[in-house]
Design a protein around this motif. Sequence first.
Motif, PDB file in Angstrom:
ATOM      1  N   LYS A  12     -23.863 -42.776 -75.515  1.00 49.19           N
ATOM      2  CA  LYS A  12     -22.808 -43.668 -75.043  1.00 49.19           C
ATOM      3  C   LYS A  12     -21.809 -42.941 -74.142  1.00 49.19           C
ATOM      4  N   ALA A  13     -20.924 -43.740 -73.531  1.00 49.04           N
ATOM      5  CA  ALA A  13     -20.003 -43.216 -72.525  1.00 49.04           C
ATOM      6  C   ALA A  13     -19.081 -42.143 -73.075  1.00 49.04           C
ATOM      7  N   ASP A  14     -18.610 -42.294 -74.317  1.00 46.43           N
ATOM      8  CA  ASP A  14     -17.678 -41.296 -74.858  1.00 46.43           C
ATOM      9  C   ASP A  14     -18.364 -39.949 -75.042  1.00 46.43           C
ATOM     10  N   PHE A  15     -19.648 -39.946 -75.366  1.00 46.80           N
ATOM     11  CA  PHE A  15     -20.429 -38.710 -75.470  1.00 46.80           C
ATOM     12  C   PHE A  15     -20.426 -37.990 -74.126  1.00 46.80           C
ATOM     13  N   ARG A  31     -24.024 -42.436 -64.374  1.00 45.56           N
ATOM     14  CA  ARG A  31     -24.845 -43.456 -65.025  1.00 45.56           C
ATOM     15  C   ARG A  31     -25.388 -44.463 -64.010  1.00 45.56           C
ATOM     16  N   GLU A  32     -24.593 -44.777 -62.993  1.00 40.47           N
ATOM     17  CA  GLU A  32     -25.076 -45.680 -61.947  1.00 40.47           C
ATOM     18  C   GLU A  32     -26.270 -45.076 -61.222  1.00 40.47           C
ATOM     19  N   ARG A  33     -26.228 -43.774 -60.997  1.00 35.26           N
ATOM     20  CA  ARG A  33     -27.370 -43.103 -60.359  1.00 35.26           C
ATOM     21  C   ARG A  33     -28.603 -43.175 -61.254  1.00 35.26           C
ATOM     22  N   LEU A  34     -28.406 -42.935 -62.549  1.00 33.93           N
ATOM     23  CA  LEU A  34     -29.534 -42.986 -63.474  1.00 33.93           C
ATOM     24  C   LEU A  34     -30.118 -44.392 -63.543  1.00 33.93           C
ATOM     25  N   ASP A  35     -29.236 -45.391 -63.560  1.00 34.24           N
ATOM     26  CA  ASP A  35     -29.712 -46.775 -63.595  1.00 34.24           C
ATOM     27  C   ASP A  35     -30.522 -47.098 -62.338  1.00 34.24           C
ATOM     28  N   ALA A  36     -30.041 -46.609 -61.188  1.00 35.91           N
ATOM     29  CA  ALA A  36     -30.723 -46.887 -59.925  1.00 35.91           C
ATOM     30  C   ALA A  36     -32.100 -46.231 -59.865  1.00 35.91           C
ATOM     31  N   ALA A  37     -32.255 -45.116 -60.578  1.00 33.56           N
ATOM     32  CA  ALA A  37     -33.549 -44.421 -60.583  1.00 33.56           C
ATOM     33  C   ALA A  37     -34.615 -45.209 -61.323  1.00 33.56           C
ATOM     34  N   ASP A  38     -34.185 -46.132 -62.192  1.00 34.46           N
ATOM     35  CA  ASP A  38     -35.096 -47.034 -62.899  1.00 34.46           C
ATOM     36  C   ASP A  38     -36.192 -46.274 -63.657  1.00 34.46           C
ATOM     37  N   LYS A  39     -35.752 -45.257 -64.429  1.00 36.80           N
ATOM     38  CA  LYS A  39     -36.674 -44.504 -65.270  1.00 36.80           C
ATOM     39  C   LYS A  39     -36.181 -44.570 -66.713  1.00 36.80           C
ATOM     40  N   PRO A  40     -37.071 -44.420 -67.683  1.00 39.40           N
ATOM     41  CA  PRO A  40     -36.624 -44.432 -69.083  1.00 39.40           C
ATOM     42  C   PRO A  40     -35.651 -43.277 -69.350  1.00 39.40           C
ATOM     43  N   PHE A  41     -34.627 -43.539 -70.128  1.00 38.58           N
ATOM     44  CA  PHE A  41     -33.658 -42.508 -70.488  1.00 38.58           C
ATOM     45  C   PHE A  41     -34.217 -41.631 -71.602  1.00 38.58           C
ATOM     46  N   ASP A  42     -33.897 -40.310 -71.542  1.00 40.18           N
ATOM     47  CA  ASP A  42     -34.236 -39.458 -72.676  1.00 40.18           C
ATOM     48  C   ASP A  42     -33.133 -39.595 -73.731  1.00 40.18           C
ATOM     49  N   ARG A  43     -33.244 -38.827 -74.811  1.00 39.17           N
ATOM     50  CA  ARG A  43     -32.323 -38.988 -75.943  1.00 39.17           C
ATOM     51  C   ARG A  43     -30.875 -38.725 -75.539  1.00 39.17           C
ATOM     52  N   ARG A  76     -22.165 -33.424 -79.559  1.00 45.13           N
ATOM     53  CA  ARG A  76     -22.542 -33.649 -80.961  1.00 45.13           C
ATOM     54  C   ARG A  76     -21.413 -33.270 -81.925  1.00 45.13           C
ATOM     55  N   VAL A  77     -20.293 -32.824 -81.388  1.00 46.45           N
ATOM     56  CA  VAL A  77     -19.109 -32.461 -82.172  1.00 46.45           C
ATOM     57  C   VAL A  77     -19.431 -31.342 -83.164  1.00 46.45           C
ATOM     58  N   LEU A  78     -20.147 -30.334 -82.696  1.00 49.17           N
ATOM     59  CA  LEU A  78     -20.297 -29.082 -83.423  1.00 49.17           C
ATOM     60  C   LEU A  78     -19.257 -28.103 -82.891  1.00 49.17           C
ATOM     61  N   ASP A  79     -19.155 -26.937 -83.502  1.00 48.99           N
ATOM     62  CA  ASP A  79     -18.203 -25.931 -83.054  1.00 48.99           C
ATOM     63  C   ASP A  79     -18.746 -25.273 -81.778  1.00 48.99           C
ATOM     64  N   PRO A  80     -18.101 -25.477 -80.618  1.00 46.63           N
ATOM     65  CA  PRO A  80     -18.624 -24.914 -79.370  1.00 46.63           C
ATOM     66  C   PRO A  80     -18.775 -23.395 -79.414  1.00 46.63           C
ATOM     67  N   ALA A  81     -17.838 -22.710 -80.073  1.00 47.40           N
ATOM     68  CA  ALA A  81     -17.913 -21.248 -80.148  1.00 47.40           C
ATOM     69  C   ALA A  81     -19.146 -20.814 -80.938  1.00 47.40           C
ATOM     70  N   GLU A  82     -19.456 -21.544 -82.007  1.00 47.85           N
ATOM     71  CA  GLU A  82     -20.641 -21.210 -82.795  1.00 47.85           C
ATOM     72  C   GLU A  82     -21.918 -21.479 -81.994  1.00 47.85           C
ATOM     73  N   VAL A  83     -21.939 -22.583 -81.253  1.00 53.61           N
ATOM     74  CA  VAL A  83     -23.113 -22.899 -80.442  1.00 53.61           C
ATOM     75  C   VAL A  83     -23.323 -21.823 -79.378  1.00 53.61           C
ATOM     76  N   ARG A  84     -22.249 -21.391 -78.740  1.00 53.76           N
ATOM     77  CA  ARG A  84     -22.349 -20.335 -77.729  1.00 53.76           C
ATOM     78  C   ARG A  84     -22.814 -19.021 -78.351  1.00 53.76           C
TER      79      ARG A  84
END
Length: 207
Positions: A161-164, A144-156, A110-118
């Motif tokens: 996307k891939a860059d995330f 992602r290929e494993r998740l696609d093969a599981a054929d279940k709805p994705f959570d948030r 989410r591009v927050l400050d990792p040190a602050e989150v920790r």
Amino acid sequence: MTDRGVWITLEGGDGVGKTTQAALLEAWLGSKGRTVVRTREPGGSEVGTLIREIVLHHRGDVAPRAEALLYAADRAHHVATVVRPALERGDVVLQDRYLDSSVAYQGAGRVLDPAEVRSLSLWATENALPDITVLLDLDPVAARERLDAADKPFDRLEAEKADFHARVRHAFLSLAEAEPERFLVVDASRDPADISREIQQRMTALL
């Protein structure tokens, strides 16, 4: 007096096989006569189940800082009501995700400050850290290929996307590099049985 238990966390991106390895490790620990408390974040308590529904399945947007605070709230309650009591009983706590996930997902993802989150999570849990963290590392494309093969709805988070997911993986590996005494990094592309044996070797020394 009962000896303090052992706290194990499993980390990694979505689709790396944490659930499979948790089940294998739980069975192995049970065969060694250890009492295992298997839990997860978010959702390891009644309060956590409610928070999990918001952060993973809420249909609308959740502001990044609000998301980080919700995870920290779940973590504070979970450690106080599930993790610490189990450790005080001498049990083994086997946990799917902890604060490293917040640093990776809400910090890098989410591009927050990792040190602050920790710092937020450490404040919420009174500086509680696991004895060992197993990082199951896998290329996000393969995951992602494993998740696609599981054929279940994705959570948030799975639906990001891939860059995330690339940022999340990099963050996990950076955390492991910074704390090598706590982390065991495992190549999650291998056969699950081979992965389990590697984890068991580390657990034998720890236990």
